[in-house]
Design a protein around this motif. Structure first.
Motif, PDB file in Angstrom:
ATOM      1  N   PHE A  98       0.730  -1.478   0.064  1.00  0.00           N
ATOM      2  CA  PHE A  98      -0.230   0.096  -0.029  1.00  0.00           C
ATOM      3  C   PHE A  98       0.667   0.883  -0.154  1.00  0.00           C
ATOM      4  O   PHE A  98       1.481   1.377   0.729  1.00  0.00           O
ATOM      5  CB  PHE A  98      -0.979   0.069   1.333  1.00  0.00           C
ATOM      6  CG  PHE A  98      -1.369   1.195   1.206  1.00  0.00           C
ATOM      7  CD1 PHE A  98      -2.354   1.756   0.192  1.00  0.00           C
ATOM      8  CD2 PHE A  98      -1.342   2.529   2.342  1.00  0.00           C
ATOM      9  CE1 PHE A  98      -3.000   2.864   0.799  1.00  0.00           C
ATOM     10  CE2 PHE A  98      -1.750   3.422   2.410  1.00  0.00           C
ATOM     11  CZ  PHE A  98      -2.946   3.961   1.360  1.00  0.00           C
ATOM     12  N   VAL A  99       0.467   2.358  -1.106  1.00  0.00           N
ATOM     13  CA  VAL A  99       1.124   3.161  -0.936  1.00  0.00           C
ATOM     14  C   VAL A  99       0.402   4.737  -0.853  1.00  0.00           C
ATOM     15  O   VAL A  99      -0.856   4.643  -1.145  1.00  0.00           O
ATOM     16  CB  VAL A  99       2.462   3.627  -2.421  1.00  0.00           C
ATOM     17  CG1 VAL A  99       2.677   4.619  -2.234  1.00  0.00           C
ATOM     18  CG2 VAL A  99       2.815   2.464  -2.346  1.00  0.00           C
ATOM     19  N   ASP A 100       0.230   5.430   0.557  1.00  0.00           N
ATOM     20  CA  ASP A 100      -0.569   6.637   0.171  1.00  0.00           C
ATOM     21  C   ASP A 100       0.376   7.870  -0.376  1.00  0.00           C
ATOM     22  O   ASP A 100       1.532   8.200  -0.128  1.00  0.00           O
ATOM     23  CB  ASP A 100      -0.371   6.884   1.548  1.00  0.00           C
ATOM     24  CG  ASP A 100      -1.160   8.110   1.841  1.00  0.00           C
ATOM     25  OD1 ASP A 100      -1.295   9.125   1.294  1.00  0.00           O
ATOM     26  OD2 ASP A 100      -2.159   8.357   2.909  1.00  0.00           O
ATOM     27  N   VAL A 101      -0.078   7.882  -1.848  1.00  0.00           N
ATOM     28  CA  VAL A 101      -0.082   8.726  -3.386  1.00  0.00           C
ATOM     29  C   VAL A 101      -0.471  10.029  -2.053  1.00  0.00           C
ATOM     30  O   VAL A 101       0.348  11.469  -2.836  1.00  0.00           O
ATOM     31  CB  VAL A 101      -0.472   8.531  -3.810  1.00  0.00           C
ATOM     32  CG1 VAL A 101      -0.214   7.234  -4.335  1.00  0.00           C
ATOM     33  CG2 VAL A 101      -2.130   8.632  -3.915  1.00  0.00           C
ATOM     34  N   TRP A 102      -1.096  10.277  -1.044  1.00  0.00           N
ATOM     35  CA  TRP A 102      -1.132  11.842  -0.993  1.00  0.00           C
ATOM     36  C   TRP A 102       0.085  11.982   0.073  1.00  0.00           C
ATOM     37  O   TRP A 102       0.843  13.377  -0.056  1.00  0.00           O
ATOM     38  CB  TRP A 102      -2.406  11.876  -0.477  1.00  0.00           C
ATOM     39  CG  TRP A 102      -3.196  12.653  -1.236  1.00  0.00           C
ATOM     40  CD1 TRP A 102      -3.516  12.105  -2.166  1.00  0.00           C
ATOM     41  CD2 TRP A 102      -5.343  12.135  -0.780  1.00  0.00           C
ATOM     42  NE1 TRP A 102      -4.995  12.360  -2.561  1.00  0.00           N
ATOM     43  CE2 TRP A 102      -5.745  11.903  -1.313  1.00  0.00           C
ATOM     44  CE3 TRP A 102      -5.746  11.866   0.854  1.00  0.00           C
ATOM     45  CZ2 TRP A 102      -6.777  11.844  -1.652  1.00  0.00           C
ATOM     46  CZ3 TRP A 102      -6.833  12.047   0.467  1.00  0.00           C
ATOM     47  CH2 TRP A 102      -7.589  11.991  -0.328  1.00  0.00           C
TER      48      TRP A 102
END
Length: 174
Positions: A98-102
């Protein structure tokens, strides 16, 4: 008592126990460093990532699911427990990221992410996963314009645990 008897008693009373304690401490230190090494290695399979090294992930020979989302996005929040559960359960069988793009603005630069959450799938050989029925799974197939080579398989929007499990099963993960 002579000097030799006193020396033997001293060795038996003090030196031998010190040696035993030293050996035990050495084993403890060795085991602790081995556990740290295993923990450091497993960090590569941790759910949350700040960036994606696709070449490195592909080198493990496991199916890969990468979810680009954000901690503050409603569908992403709904998927979070599912991703966490599957990441833990699938250790050694599949890689789930999971990558938090914010928080990590450039993390999805090499991926066609138009909305979040968006998941990308790669088979155990590192190739984009090709589902039997992409439309039924609501998968998007991305190809290069010049050679028409398939480069990504993606799903836009949230997915339930059952949907993710179905994709993983089709990818060969039991």
């Amino acid at each position: 008592m002579n000097y030799k008897d006193n020396k033997t008693k001293f060795v038996l009373k003090f030196i031998v126990p010190l040696l035993i304690i030293g050996v035990i401490a050495g084993i403890f230190i060795l085991k602790s460093s081995e556990q740290k090494l295993v923990a450091d290695t497993n960090d590569e399979f941790a759910l949350e990532a700040t960036s994606i090294d696709l070449k490195q992930l592909k080198s493990y020979g496991l199916p890969i699911v990468i979810d680009f989302g954000a901690d503050s996005c409603v569908p992403c929040k709904e998927m979070a427990p599912v991703l966490k559960k599957l990441n833990k359960e699938m250790q050694g069988k599949a890689i789930i990221k999971f990558v938090d793009v914010w928080k990590n603005k450039n993390a999805a630069d090499n991926f066609p992410v138009d909305l979040i959450p968006t998941q990308f799938y790669f088979d155990k050989d590192g190739n984009p996963f090709v589902p039997k029925d992409p439309e039924a799974m609501q998968m998007m197939m991305y190809s290069t314009k010049d050679t028409n080579k398939h480069i990504y398989t993606a799903h836009q929007g949230g997915m339930t645990e059952a949907q993710l499990r179905a994709v993983l099963k089709e990818m060969g993960v039991e």
